[in-house]
Write a protein that holds these residues in place. Structure first.
Motif, mmCIF file in Angstrom:
data_model
loop_
_atom_site.group_PDB
_atom_site.id
_atom_site.type_symbol
_atom_site.label_atom_id
_atom_site.label_comp_id
_atom_site.label_asym_id
_atom_site.label_seq_id
_atom_site.Cartn_x
_atom_site.Cartn_y
_atom_site.Cartn_z
ATOM 1 N N ILE A 1 4.754 -9.505 10.865
ATOM 2 C CA ILE A 1 4.521 -8.150 10.367
ATOM 3 C C ILE A 1 3.930 -8.245 8.966
ATOM 4 O O ILE A 1 4.546 -8.828 8.073
ATOM 5 C CB ILE A 1 5.832 -7.337 10.336
ATOM 6 C CG1 ILE A 1 6.395 -7.216 11.743
ATOM 7 C CG2 ILE A 1 5.599 -5.960 9.725
ATOM 8 C CD1 ILE A 1 7.782 -6.626 11.799
ATOM 9 N N PRO A 2 2.717 -7.686 8.749
ATOM 10 C CA PRO A 2 2.119 -7.757 7.415
ATOM 11 C C PRO A 2 2.903 -6.918 6.399
ATOM 12 O O PRO A 2 3.243 -5.769 6.674
ATOM 13 C CB PRO A 2 0.703 -7.217 7.602
ATOM 14 C CG PRO A 2 0.662 -6.580 8.933
ATOM 15 C CD PRO A 2 1.850 -7.027 9.711
ATOM 16 N N MET A 3 3.195 -7.514 5.276
ATOM 17 C CA MET A 3 3.940 -6.840 4.209
ATOM 18 C C MET A 3 3.019 -6.669 3.006
ATOM 19 O O MET A 3 2.182 -7.520 2.726
ATOM 20 C CB MET A 3 5.154 -7.666 3.802
ATOM 21 C CG MET A 3 6.123 -7.970 4.933
ATOM 22 S SD MET A 3 6.987 -6.542 5.532
ATOM 23 C CE MET A 3 8.213 -6.364 4.271
ATOM 24 N N ARG A 4 3.211 -5.559 2.293
ATOM 25 C CA ARG A 4 2.458 -5.289 1.069
ATOM 26 C C ARG A 4 3.428 -4.734 0.031
ATOM 27 O O ARG A 4 4.466 -4.188 0.367
ATOM 28 C CB ARG A 4 1.340 -4.274 1.313
ATOM 29 C CG ARG A 4 0.284 -4.730 2.302
ATOM 30 C CD ARG A 4 -0.533 -5.888 1.759
ATOM 31 N NE ARG A 4 -1.594 -6.291 2.655
ATOM 32 C CZ ARG A 4 -1.511 -7.242 3.568
ATOM 33 N NH1 ARG A 4 -0.366 -7.888 3.740
ATOM 34 N NH2 ARG A 4 -2.539 -7.557 4.320
ATOM 35 N N ARG A 5 3.049 -4.839 -1.245
ATOM 36 C CA ARG A 5 3.902 -4.358 -2.326
ATOM 37 C C ARG A 5 3.327 -3.076 -2.923
ATOM 38 O O ARG A 5 2.151 -3.005 -3.254
ATOM 39 C CB ARG A 5 4.005 -5.423 -3.413
ATOM 40 C CG ARG A 5 4.912 -4.980 -4.563
ATOM 41 C CD ARG A 5 5.140 -6.080 -5.512
ATOM 42 N NE ARG A 5 5.949 -7.051 -4.783
ATOM 43 C CZ ARG A 5 6.685 -7.969 -5.367
ATOM 44 N NH1 ARG A 5 6.702 -8.072 -6.662
ATOM 45 N NH2 ARG A 5 7.389 -8.815 -4.660
ATOM 46 N N CYS A 6 4.174 -2.078 -3.057
ATOM 47 C CA CYS A 6 3.798 -0.809 -3.681
ATOM 48 C C CYS A 6 3.642 -1.041 -5.186
ATOM 49 O O CYS A 6 4.515 -1.643 -5.810
ATOM 50 C CB CYS A 6 4.877 0.233 -3.407
ATOM 51 S SG CYS A 6 4.657 1.765 -4.323
ATOM 52 N N VAL A 7 2.530 -0.546 -5.773
ATOM 53 C CA VAL A 7 2.322 -0.734 -7.206
ATOM 54 C C VAL A 7 3.171 0.221 -8.039
ATOM 55 O O VAL A 7 3.301 0.034 -9.241
ATOM 56 C CB VAL A 7 0.833 -0.602 -7.609
ATOM 57 C CG1 VAL A 7 0.004 -1.687 -6.966
ATOM 58 C CG2 VAL A 7 0.290 0.770 -7.297
ATOM 59 N N LYS B 1 7.059 -3.599 1.486
ATOM 60 C CA LYS B 1 7.310 -2.836 2.705
ATOM 61 C C LYS B 1 6.250 -3.207 3.730
ATOM 62 O O LYS B 1 5.265 -3.854 3.405
ATOM 63 C CB LYS B 1 7.247 -1.333 2.420
ATOM 64 C CG LYS B 1 8.298 -0.871 1.439
ATOM 65 C CD LYS B 1 8.240 0.607 1.247
ATOM 66 C CE LYS B 1 9.329 1.015 0.240
ATOM 67 N NZ LYS B 1 9.390 2.433 0.076
ATOM 68 N N GLU B 2 6.464 -2.751 4.967
ATOM 69 C CA GLU B 2 5.469 -2.990 6.002
ATOM 70 C C GLU B 2 4.171 -2.262 5.630
ATOM 71 O O GLU B 2 4.188 -1.157 5.104
ATOM 72 C CB GLU B 2 5.958 -2.489 7.350
ATOM 73 C CG GLU B 2 7.077 -3.307 7.925
ATOM 74 C CD GLU B 2 7.485 -2.835 9.308
ATOM 75 O OE1 GLU B 2 6.642 -2.226 10.015
ATOM 76 O OE2 GLU B 2 8.638 -3.072 9.670
ATOM 77 N N LYS B 3 3.067 -2.921 5.925
ATOM 78 C CA LYS B 3 1.756 -2.388 5.567
ATOM 79 C C LYS B 3 1.534 -0.978 6.117
ATOM 80 O O LYS B 3 0.980 -0.120 5.444
ATOM 81 C CB LYS B 3 0.682 -3.337 6.093
ATOM 82 C CG LYS B 3 -0.718 -2.979 5.733
ATOM 83 C CD LYS B 3 -1.670 -4.017 6.285
ATOM 84 C CE LYS B 3 -3.102 -3.604 6.054
ATOM 85 N NZ LYS B 3 -4.037 -4.606 6.590
#
Length: 90
Positions: free
Chosen positions: A6-12, A18-20
């Motif tokens: 599951i691709p994860m990204r970080r909120c700026v 969280k999940e993309k």
């Protein structure tokens, strides 16, 4: 069978991973400016934000959007972007 990653990204804004698919991508290019990218496939540098006003305000206060996109953004550009982002709020 192998499980899909599951691709994860970080909120700026809140700096939580969280999940993309739960986040909104904001794309920025020198030609077309800054705009929300609902497909996640627009060209240019991108950052991710949670779809809630608190994260928008945190990102604005920290000037994380301009820094993440490596662009100098005016207050007018940021105001316009936040008005567009409010429509994505869940």
């Amino acid at each position: 069978m192998k499980e899909k990653k599951i691709p994860m990204r970080r909120c700026v804004g809140c700096m939580e991973s969280k999940e993309k698919k739960e986040l909104i991508r904001i794309a920025g290019t020198p030609d077309s400016g800054v705009h929300p990218d609902p497909t996640g496939k627009a060209p240019g540098r991108g950052i991710y934000l949670c779809p809630n006003p608190e994260c928008f305000e945190k990102a604005r206060k920290k000037k994380a959007i301009g820094r993440g996109l490596k662009m100098n953004l005016s207050e007018e550009q940021i105001d316009k972007l936040f008005q567009e982002l409010l429509s994505y709020e869940k």
